[in-house]
Design an enzyme around this catalytic site. Sequence first.
Site, PDB file in Angstrom:
ATOM      1  N   GLU A   1       0.861  -1.191   0.000  1.00  0.00           N
ATOM      2  CA  GLU A   1       0.000   0.000   0.000  1.00  0.00           C
ATOM      3  C   GLU A   1       0.892   1.234   0.000  1.00  0.00           C
ATOM      4  OE1 GLU A   1      -2.743   2.309   3.329  1.00  0.00           O
ATOM      5  OE2 GLU A   1      -2.821   0.113   3.262  1.00  0.00           O
TER       6      GLU A   1
ATOM      7  N   GLU B   1      -2.482  11.879   2.853  1.00  0.00           N
ATOM      8  CA  GLU B   1      -3.279  11.334   3.951  1.00  0.00           C
ATOM      9  C   GLU B   1      -3.013  12.101   5.236  1.00  0.00           C
ATOM     10  OE1 GLU B   1      -4.387   6.979   5.833  1.00  0.00           O
ATOM     11  OE2 GLU B   1      -2.302   7.384   5.309  1.00  0.00           O
TER      12      GLU B   1
END
Length: 317
Positions: free
Chosen positions: A133, A138
């Site tokens: 990932e 974020e």
Amino acid sequence: MRSTAALVAVSALVSSALGATYNLRDAFVGHAFLTGFTHQAIPDPTHGRVNYVDQQTALAQNLSFASDDAFIMRADSFNTVAPDAPGRNSVRIQSIDAYTQHVSVYNIRHMPQGCGTWPAAWEVGQDWPAQGEVDILEGTNDIEPNQSTLHTSANCSQPDGRVMNGNSVSNNCDVAANGNTGCGVQATVPNSYGKSFNAAGGGFYAMECTTSFIKVWFWSRNDSSVPADVKTAGPTVDTDTWGTPTALFVNDQCDINSHFGPHNIIINLTFCGDWAGLPQFFNDLGGCPGSCPDFVDNNPSAFEDAYWDIAGVYVYE
């Protein structure tokens, strides 16, 4: 004085992270998001106070909106949430296609902001964590700056001394270590995330994934150093001209090729959950009142600015 061995080691890290020229494969602008991505009406894997809706519902409730040059994704900002409901209505989209060695460029005018928010633009394999990932953009609760992070299976870590503009906050990428914090790199400019990002008119994120390294770049909207092939999407990009990345993840202590597989692009907005809902981040660092679930349930107007305005996402191979 540095030893010759140390100089050789640094040189190897630099030479193994050289970029290349890539050709445009997919351009997602406006209505293309409605055909190139799926709205995932699924339970939130990060246990957020969210109800992800399907495309039909998102369009009917104006939580997703497409025009010729923009794609909007937003949270419901009109209704309170019943205690027995799964959470506040929001949107999570995933690209239909998956990409291996590639460059992705994100032209974002506005990102979700506000207490309780946990927005992310990221890429992930279908077999998680075996295929890895990459969290590109974020954060939570308007806490600046941005953090870019890898999450992997075992035996993947990052060395000190990487040539990048960001600051390493953790080096073990293994999801089974350190509560799945991953190996994160924080940007050094506050306008890489949240309110400051939006006040500057947004900006550009780019990620390059190869068999031997992964890089993430950020440029604010009006930064004079934005590469021409990033600012105006064209048929090719040349990452060799993009300068030092914000985050660099190398092959030195992690076999990138075996830890990362084909990735789908995901852009989503959740609330609270495993990160944003922790008092350390919601109350202490975010300065938000009360408990995160109560805030999300009872303050719909607080989410008027909890939306994505995406000018385009471009994938090059």
